[in-house]
Design a protein around this motif. Structure first.
Motif, mmCIF file in Angstrom:
data_model
loop_
_atom_site.group_PDB
_atom_site.id
_atom_site.type_symbol
_atom_site.label_atom_id
_atom_site.label_comp_id
_atom_site.label_asym_id
_atom_site.label_seq_id
_atom_site.Cartn_x
_atom_site.Cartn_y
_atom_site.Cartn_z
ATOM 1 N N TRP A 242 0.930 -1.071 -0.081
ATOM 2 C CA TRP A 242 -0.007 -0.018 0.160
ATOM 3 C C TRP A 242 0.874 1.131 -0.086
ATOM 4 C CZ3 TRP A 242 -4.578 -0.959 -1.196
ATOM 5 C CH2 TRP A 242 -5.401 -2.161 -0.700
ATOM 6 N N ASP A 243 2.284 1.010 -0.008
ATOM 7 C CA ASP A 243 2.821 2.328 0.136
ATOM 8 C C ASP A 243 2.813 3.515 -0.975
ATOM 9 O OD1 ASP A 243 5.507 3.528 1.659
ATOM 10 O OD2 ASP A 243 5.806 3.617 -0.527
ATOM 11 N N ALA A 244 2.569 2.965 -2.201
ATOM 12 C CA ALA A 244 2.572 4.116 -3.188
ATOM 13 C C ALA A 244 0.953 4.588 -2.980
ATOM 14 C CB ALA A 244 2.554 3.495 -4.643
ATOM 15 N N GLY A 245 0.065 3.834 -3.113
ATOM 16 C CA GLY A 245 -1.507 4.061 -2.782
ATOM 17 C C GLY A 245 -1.508 5.031 -1.580
ATOM 18 N N LEU A 246 -0.817 4.758 -0.375
ATOM 19 C CA LEU A 246 -0.825 5.738 0.769
ATOM 20 C C LEU A 246 -0.421 7.005 0.373
ATOM 21 C CD1 LEU A 246 -1.453 6.457 3.768
ATOM 22 C CD2 LEU A 246 0.755 5.234 3.999
ATOM 23 N N THR A 247 0.747 7.118 -0.483
ATOM 24 C CA THR A 247 1.276 8.604 -0.797
ATOM 25 C C THR A 247 0.380 9.170 -1.647
ATOM 26 O OG1 THR A 247 3.518 7.353 -0.546
ATOM 27 C CG2 THR A 247 3.326 9.354 -2.313
ATOM 28 N N GLN A 248 -0.268 8.496 -2.636
ATOM 29 C CA GLN A 248 -1.211 9.034 -3.387
ATOM 30 C C GLN A 248 -2.335 9.718 -2.709
ATOM 31 O OE1 GLN A 248 -4.338 7.362 -4.753
ATOM 32 N NE2 GLN A 248 -4.955 9.329 -5.407
ATOM 33 N N VAL A 249 -2.856 8.970 -1.644
ATOM 34 C CA VAL A 249 -3.974 9.480 -0.970
ATOM 35 C C VAL A 249 -3.667 10.613 -0.275
ATOM 36 C CG1 VAL A 249 -5.767 8.795 0.765
ATOM 37 C CG2 VAL A 249 -5.256 7.199 -1.041
ATOM 38 N N LEU A 250 -2.628 10.579 0.539
ATOM 39 C CA LEU A 250 -2.019 11.563 1.374
ATOM 40 C C LEU A 250 -2.103 12.810 0.461
ATOM 41 C CD1 LEU A 250 0.317 9.941 3.996
ATOM 42 C CD2 LEU A 250 -1.906 10.718 4.563
ATOM 43 N N GLU A 251 -1.459 12.921 -0.474
ATOM 44 C CA GLU A 251 -1.114 14.188 -1.317
ATOM 45 C C GLU A 251 -2.652 14.712 -1.950
ATOM 46 O OE1 GLU A 251 1.266 12.658 -4.649
ATOM 47 O OE2 GLU A 251 3.246 12.989 -3.167
ATOM 48 N N ARG A 252 -3.461 13.708 -2.124
ATOM 49 C CA ARG A 252 -4.825 14.356 -2.669
ATOM 50 C C ARG A 252 -5.656 14.755 -1.723
ATOM 51 N NH1 ARG A 252 -9.479 10.375 -4.254
ATOM 52 N NH2 ARG A 252 -7.872 8.555 -4.020
ATOM 53 N N PHE A 253 -5.360 14.602 -0.467
ATOM 54 C CA PHE A 253 -6.047 15.169 0.500
ATOM 55 C C PHE A 253 -5.191 16.168 1.430
ATOM 56 C CE2 PHE A 253 -8.719 11.574 -0.473
ATOM 57 C CZ PHE A 253 -9.885 12.016 -0.698
ATOM 58 N N GLY A 254 -4.128 16.434 0.937
ATOM 59 C CA GLY A 254 -3.311 17.571 1.761
ATOM 60 C C GLY A 254 -2.823 17.315 2.897
ATOM 61 N N ALA A 255 -2.467 15.883 3.044
ATOM 62 C CA ALA A 255 -2.160 15.682 4.672
ATOM 63 C C ALA A 255 -0.471 14.780 4.497
ATOM 64 C CB ALA A 255 -3.080 14.475 5.109
ATOM 65 N N ARG A 256 -0.022 14.953 5.719
ATOM 66 C CA ARG A 256 1.146 14.065 5.730
ATOM 67 C C ARG A 256 1.109 12.656 6.624
ATOM 68 N NH1 ARG A 256 5.080 17.834 9.415
ATOM 69 N NH2 ARG A 256 6.343 15.977 8.992
ATOM 70 N N ARG A 257 -0.096 12.632 7.366
ATOM 71 C CA ARG A 257 -0.358 11.292 7.934
ATOM 72 C C ARG A 257 -1.610 11.138 8.227
ATOM 73 N NH1 ARG A 257 1.297 14.895 11.885
ATOM 74 N NH2 ARG A 257 3.490 14.520 11.561
ATOM 75 N N MET A 258 -1.925 9.761 8.689
ATOM 76 C CA MET A 258 -3.454 9.211 8.623
ATOM 77 C C MET A 258 -3.388 8.443 10.109
ATOM 78 S SD MET A 258 -5.260 6.787 6.091
ATOM 79 C CE MET A 258 -4.796 7.750 4.472
ATOM 80 N N VAL A 259 -4.415 9.134 10.657
ATOM 81 C CA VAL A 259 -4.642 8.369 12.343
ATOM 82 C C VAL A 259 -5.858 7.809 12.284
ATOM 83 C CG1 VAL A 259 -4.820 9.074 14.706
ATOM 84 C CG2 VAL A 259 -3.098 10.171 13.516
ATOM 85 N N MET A 260 -6.082 6.542 12.863
ATOM 86 C CA MET A 260 -7.158 5.627 12.664
ATOM 87 C C MET A 260 -7.109 4.602 13.982
ATOM 88 S SD MET A 260 -5.466 3.070 9.555
ATOM 89 C CE MET A 260 -4.876 4.765 8.996
ATOM 90 N N GLY A 261 -8.281 4.165 14.330
ATOM 91 C CA GLY A 261 -8.660 3.357 14.997
ATOM 92 C C GLY A 261 -9.058 1.896 14.345
ATOM 93 N N HIS A 262 -9.998 1.355 14.791
ATOM 94 C CA HIS A 262 -10.838 -0.021 14.334
ATOM 95 C C HIS A 262 -9.869 -1.304 14.249
ATOM 96 C CE1 HIS A 262 -13.429 -2.072 11.314
ATOM 97 N NE2 HIS A 262 -12.349 -1.793 10.175
ATOM 98 N N THR A 263 -8.709 -1.331 14.152
ATOM 99 C CA THR A 263 -7.863 -2.464 14.362
ATOM 100 C C THR A 263 -7.132 -2.554 15.774
ATOM 101 O OG1 THR A 263 -7.430 -2.591 11.807
ATOM 102 C CG2 THR A 263 -6.278 -3.927 13.055
ATOM 103 N N PRO A 264 -7.658 -3.257 16.683
ATOM 104 C CA PRO A 264 -6.975 -3.552 18.036
ATOM 105 C C PRO A 264 -5.551 -4.066 17.779
ATOM 106 C CG PRO A 264 -9.060 -4.264 18.027
ATOM 107 C CD PRO A 264 -8.836 -4.318 16.602
ATOM 108 N N SER A 265 -4.645 -3.420 18.606
ATOM 109 C CA SER A 265 -3.097 -3.755 18.679
ATOM 110 C C SER A 265 -3.052 -5.048 19.726
ATOM 111 C CB SER A 265 -2.406 -2.702 19.279
ATOM 112 O OG SER A 265 -2.625 -2.462 20.614
ATOM 113 N N GLN A 266 -2.145 -5.752 19.669
ATOM 114 C CA GLN A 266 -1.986 -7.073 20.487
ATOM 115 C C GLN A 266 -1.369 -6.779 21.747
ATOM 116 O OE1 GLN A 266 -3.176 -10.064 19.168
ATOM 117 N NE2 GLN A 266 -3.980 -8.657 17.554
#
Length: 320
Positions: free
Chosen positions: A231-255
């Motif tokens: 997903w590296d290339a796709g993540l870069t594209q999405v962040l650029e599209r929406f003018g962001a440097r990073r994404m913060v998310m929940g949904h997937t609990p850590s171990q």
């Protein structure tokens, strides 16, 4: 300039001079942000983590000043006190605004499921707590609270009406906040486009949208679980599209009950299993400019600090 030519040019000039419409889901110039992930009906765990972050006092009142609190979705299900969780954040929204701050409860997949009548993760105690929301009693064979739950989550219900005012994705400063993740296939060029795509699943007669799409922002887990190379290339594209440097998310609990940094800091997964159902691992993410810090009961743990520019040789005194 001829009058006819001037008349033809005026609409073009006016359009060019008109300011670009502000995306209602973008907030700039915020000094401090605190992000908290999935609550799942455990209002006491939520209160504890908000106190840990210095956002509420012993009486559960907002003391966070101008801080923006982001709750990344999944307030309901798996715990009996969903209504208390809703009521707390509904009140804190108002109190924070009066203090110059904000509270942003975002939509997760469990909010969408409840509004769409999917009750597979609703506990019996949680369902029964909604009984007073319906003027008619439950019918024979219906579980206690079934009609009240449906009424409460309806478009004109106490909680359904409130939830429908909330987006699935926002951007504060240079950071996107959401429940699952913005996949490269997400439609649109603005967050308004993305949120409308999610909301269309809450309106009868609309085609399926981002609230049910497995690649939609409340469901997608690719950035949290898959190999980063995928997903590296796709993540870069999405962040650029929406003018962001990073994404913060929940949904997937850590171990391990800790915040997870992926993609060199471009993805922060903050679902540590806050609720008792998942082990009650209290944690929050704090953002101050380029400084990101994990907040745990045992203390603050720096996560990311943007490197400072190197001193010019003439400015280096050689002292430590």
């Amino acid at each position: 300039m001829r009058p006819v030519l001037l008349c033809l040019l005026l609409p073009v000039l006016a359009s060019a001079a008109a300011p670009k419409a502000q995306d209602p889901f973008v907030f700039q110039g915020v000094e401090r942000i605190v992000a908290v992930a999935d609550v799942h009906g455990d209002v006491d765990a939520l209160k504890d983590v908000l106190r840990l972050a210095g956002l509420i006092d012993a009486k559960d009142r907002w003391v966070g000043g101008k801080t923006h609190l982001v709750q990344t979705g999944d307030l309901p299900d798996r715990g009996d006190r969903t209504r208390d969780t809703f009521e707390l954040l509904m009140r804190l929204e108002t109190e924070a605004r009066k203090a110059g701050g904000r509270v942003h409860p975002l939509l997760g997949n469990h909010e969408l499921m409840n509004m769409r009548g999917d009750l597979r993760y609703v506990t019996p105690g949680e369902l029964a707590s909604f009984a007073d929301q319906s003027p008619t009693a439950d019918g024979p064979g219906e579980p206690p609270g079934a009609r009240g739950h449906a009424a409460a989550y309806a478009a004109d219900g106490r909680y359904g009406k409130w939830l429908r005012t909330h987006p699935a994705v926002i951007r504060i400063n240079d950071t996107l906040f959401l429940h699952g993740g913005l996949a490269p296939t997400v439609p649109g060029t603005t967050l308004d486009d993305v949120n409308r795509w999610v909301w269309q699943d809450l309106t009868q007669g609309q085609p399926p949208g981002g609230g049910v799409d497995p690649q939609g922002p409340v469901w997608f887990r690719g950035y949290a679980l898959d190999d980063e190379a995928k997903w590296d290339a796709g993540l870069t594209q999405v962040l650029e599209r929406f003018g962001a440097r990073r994404m913060v998310m929940g949904h997937t609990p850590s171990q391990d009950g800790r915040l997870s940094i992926r993609f060199g800091g471009r993805v922060i997964v903050i679902d540590t299993g806050l609720s008792t159902h998942y082990g009650r691992h209290l944690a929050a993410l704090e953002l101050r400019g380029d400084r990101l810090t994990a907040l745990y009961p045992e203390g603050r743990v720096p996560l990311l600090v943007a490197p400072r520019p190197a001193l010019r040789p003439e400015a280096n005194t050689g002292t430590k």
